[in-house]
Design an enzyme around this catalytic site. Structure first.
Site, PDB file in Angstrom:
ATOM      1  N   PRO A  51      -7.309  13.223  -7.040  1.00 54.63           N
ATOM      2  CA  PRO A  51      -6.348  13.801  -5.937  1.00 54.63           C
ATOM      3  C   PRO A  51      -6.748  15.243  -5.524  1.00 54.63           C
ATOM      4  CG  PRO A  51      -5.673  13.941  -8.248  1.00 54.63           C
ATOM      5  CD  PRO A  51      -6.787  12.951  -8.188  1.00 54.63           C
ATOM      6  N   ASN A  52      -6.599  15.247  -4.274  1.00 53.76           N
ATOM      7  CA  ASN A  52      -6.691  16.615  -3.564  1.00 53.76           C
ATOM      8  C   ASN A  52      -8.271  16.908  -3.093  1.00 53.76           C
ATOM      9  OD1 ASN A  52      -3.644  17.409  -3.618  1.00 53.76           O
ATOM     10  ND2 ASN A  52      -4.317  17.577  -5.803  1.00 53.76           N
ATOM     11  N   ARG A  69      -9.651  23.214   0.899  1.00 51.46           N
ATOM     12  CA  ARG A  69      -8.633  23.495  -0.316  1.00 51.46           C
ATOM     13  C   ARG A  69      -9.213  24.799  -1.014  1.00 51.46           C
ATOM     14  NH1 ARG A  69      -8.957  20.019  -5.401  1.00 51.46           N
ATOM     15  NH2 ARG A  69      -6.994  21.001  -6.582  1.00 51.46           N
ATOM     16  N   TYR A  99     -13.349  26.216  -5.006  1.00 48.61           N
ATOM     17  CA  TYR A  99     -14.214  24.938  -4.747  1.00 48.61           C
ATOM     18  C   TYR A  99     -15.244  24.905  -3.702  1.00 48.61           C
ATOM     19  CZ  TYR A  99     -10.207  23.194  -7.491  1.00 48.61           C
ATOM     20  OH  TYR A  99      -9.380  23.201  -8.451  1.00 48.61           O
ATOM     21  N   ASN A 125     -14.987  12.517 -10.531  1.00 46.99           N
ATOM     22  CA  ASN A 125     -14.328  13.803 -10.792  1.00 46.99           C
ATOM     23  C   ASN A 125     -12.833  13.157 -10.551  1.00 46.99           C
ATOM     24  OD1 ASN A 125     -12.845  16.039 -10.487  1.00 46.99           O
ATOM     25  ND2 ASN A 125     -14.319  17.150  -8.815  1.00 46.99           N
ATOM     26  N   ALA A 156      -7.265  16.633 -11.131  1.00 47.05           N
ATOM     27  CA  ALA A 156      -6.111  16.935 -12.120  1.00 47.05           C
ATOM     28  C   ALA A 156      -5.711  15.836 -12.842  1.00 47.05           C
ATOM     29  CB  ALA A 156      -4.694  17.383 -11.240  1.00 47.05           C
ATOM     30  N   HIS A 174      -6.917  16.057 -16.945  1.00 46.02           N
ATOM     31  CA  HIS A 174      -5.802  16.644 -17.952  1.00 46.02           C
ATOM     32  C   HIS A 174      -4.672  16.042 -18.345  1.00 46.02           C
ATOM     33  CE1 HIS A 174      -8.847  19.618 -16.195  1.00 46.02           C
ATOM     34  NE2 HIS A 174      -8.046  19.643 -14.902  1.00 46.02           N
ATOM     35  N   ASP A 227      -8.457   5.085 -20.479  1.00 51.34           N
ATOM     36  CA  ASP A 227      -8.722   3.936 -20.992  1.00 51.34           C
ATOM     37  C   ASP A 227      -9.707   3.197 -19.856  1.00 51.34           C
ATOM     38  OD1 ASP A 227      -7.072   4.340 -23.052  1.00 51.34           O
ATOM     39  OD2 ASP A 227      -5.397   3.248 -22.581  1.00 51.34           O
ATOM     40  N   GLU A 261     -18.739  12.660 -15.708  1.00 51.87           N
ATOM     41  CA  GLU A 261     -17.428  13.495 -15.151  1.00 51.87           C
ATOM     42  C   GLU A 261     -18.312  14.631 -14.656  1.00 51.87           C
ATOM     43  OE1 GLU A 261     -13.581  13.425 -17.134  1.00 51.87           O
ATOM     44  OE2 GLU A 261     -13.644  15.648 -17.062  1.00 51.87           O
ATOM     45  N   HIS A 308     -16.778  18.336 -12.640  1.00 51.57           N
ATOM     46  CA  HIS A 308     -15.897  19.233 -12.112  1.00 51.57           C
ATOM     47  C   HIS A 308     -16.567  20.262 -11.268  1.00 51.57           C
ATOM     48  CE1 HIS A 308     -12.704  17.424 -14.426  1.00 51.57           C
ATOM     49  NE2 HIS A 308     -13.365  17.384 -15.297  1.00 51.57           N
ATOM     50  N   ILE A 309     -16.190  20.763 -10.070  1.00 55.78           N
ATOM     51  CA  ILE A 309     -16.639  21.679  -9.211  1.00 55.78           C
ATOM     52  C   ILE A 309     -16.391  23.052 -10.117  1.00 55.78           C
ATOM     53  CG2 ILE A 309     -16.584  22.632  -7.022  1.00 55.78           C
ATOM     54  CD1 ILE A 309     -15.719  19.826  -5.940  1.00 55.78           C
ATOM     55  N   SER A 310     -15.406  23.130 -10.526  1.00 56.82           N
ATOM     56  CA  SER A 310     -15.096  24.632 -10.920  1.00 56.82           C
ATOM     57  C   SER A 310     -15.259  24.307 -12.574  1.00 56.82           C
ATOM     58  CB  SER A 310     -13.564  24.781 -10.832  1.00 56.82           C
ATOM     59  OG  SER A 310     -12.861  24.169 -11.364  1.00 56.82           O
ATOM     60  N   ARG A 322     -10.682  28.505 -16.627  1.00 59.15           N
ATOM     61  CA  ARG A 322      -9.533  28.652 -15.855  1.00 59.15           C
ATOM     62  C   ARG A 322      -8.253  28.451 -16.840  1.00 59.15           C
ATOM     63  NH1 ARG A 322     -10.042  24.886 -10.787  1.00 59.15           N
ATOM     64  NH2 ARG A 322      -7.919  25.940 -10.148  1.00 59.15           N
ATOM     65  N   ARG A 327      -6.321  23.207 -18.075  1.00 61.35           N
ATOM     66  CA  ARG A 327      -7.316  22.721 -17.491  1.00 61.35           C
ATOM     67  C   ARG A 327      -8.484  22.467 -18.683  1.00 61.35           C
ATOM     68  NH1 ARG A 327      -6.585  22.496 -11.749  1.00 61.35           N
ATOM     69  NH2 ARG A 327      -5.252  24.400 -11.356  1.00 61.35           N
TER      70      ARG A 327
HETATM   71  C1  DQA Z   1     -11.391  19.912 -10.496  1.00 63.10           C
HETATM   72  C2  DQA Z   1     -10.673  20.849 -11.675  1.00 63.10           C
HETATM   73  C3  DQA Z   1      -9.359  20.399 -11.878  1.00 63.10           C
HETATM   74  O1  DQA Z   1      -8.735  21.153 -12.946  1.00 63.10           O
HETATM   75  C4  DQA Z   1      -8.415  20.475 -10.780  1.00 63.10           C
HETATM   76  O2  DQA Z   1      -7.218  19.857 -10.995  1.00 63.10           O
HETATM   77  C5  DQA Z   1      -9.113  19.918  -9.371  1.00 63.10           C
HETATM   78  C6  DQA Z   1     -10.604  19.938  -9.250  1.00 63.10           C
HETATM   79  C7  DQA Z   1     -12.554  20.549 -10.367  1.00 63.10           C
HETATM   80  O3  DQA Z   1     -13.579  19.902  -9.511  1.00 63.10           O
HETATM   81  O4  DQA Z   1     -13.200  21.802 -10.441  1.00 63.10           O
HETATM   82  O5  DQA Z   1      -8.492  19.346  -8.486  1.00 63.10           O
HETATM   83  O6  DQA Z   1     -11.685  18.500 -10.955  1.00 63.10           O
END
Ligand code: DQA
Length: 142
Positions: A10-11, A18, A23, A73, A76, A79, A86, A97, A99-101, A106, A110
């Site tokens: 998502p997002n 964003r 990011y 990725n 959210a 978390h 599963d 997995e 995560h960009i950040s 943070r 997270r």
């Molecule tokens: C994220 C980190 C997550 O906590 C956040 O909700 C995201 C992006 C990252 O790529 O850093 O949407 O997965």
């Protein structure tokens, strides 16, 4: 030829616009171009959804498909989602997995990733470079 699926949660459809201070300015299309340019011998498929069930469905589809590994990725949902946890643990594919950040630097909520604990590896905090590093590992390039 190895096939790698790249899934984004998502997002991340708004990546590039964003919160660029967190990011960066690259879009999902930029990441796709970089993966294809850096690994011309591999085949990549891409899927993004803002919906948890769609991501579960995609993992279950990939489990039955000709797929050698997944870069994921979950954003959210990392978390919060036991369903995605599963789906990862039962798909039988190596999942890395990304995560960009740096989720550990943070907010507290997270710091824990349900999905990361069943993934083969987790890359966090290296920006969009994390997708390239994950591909390199899944393709077993040293
Ligand atoms: C994220 C980190 C997550 O906590 C956040 O909700 C995201 C992006 C990252 O790529 O850093 O949407 O997965």
């Amino acid at each position: 030829m190895k096939t790698i699926a790249v899934l984004n949660g998502p997002n991340l459809d708004r990546l590039g616009k964003r919160e660029p201070e967190i990011y960066g300015s690259k879009t999902l299309d930029d990441i796709a171009s970089e993966l294809r340019a850096n690994f011309p011998k591999a085949s990549f498929t891409f899927f993004q959804s803002n919906h948890e069930g769609m991501l579960v469905d995609k993992l279950s589809e990939l489990a039955e498909a000709d797929c050698d590994g997944v870069i994921f990725n979950p954003a959210a949902y990392s978390h919060t989602s036991i369903a995605l946890r599963d789906a990862i643990s039962s798909c039988g594919l190596p999942v890395i997995e990304v995560h960009i950040s740096n989720i550990h630097a943070r907010e507290r909520f997270r710091h824990h990733s349900h999905t990361g604990s069943v993934s083969k590896g987790v890359i966090a905090g290296l920006g969009t470079e994390g997708y390239l590093l994950a591909a390199r590992s899944l393709l077993d390039l040293r």
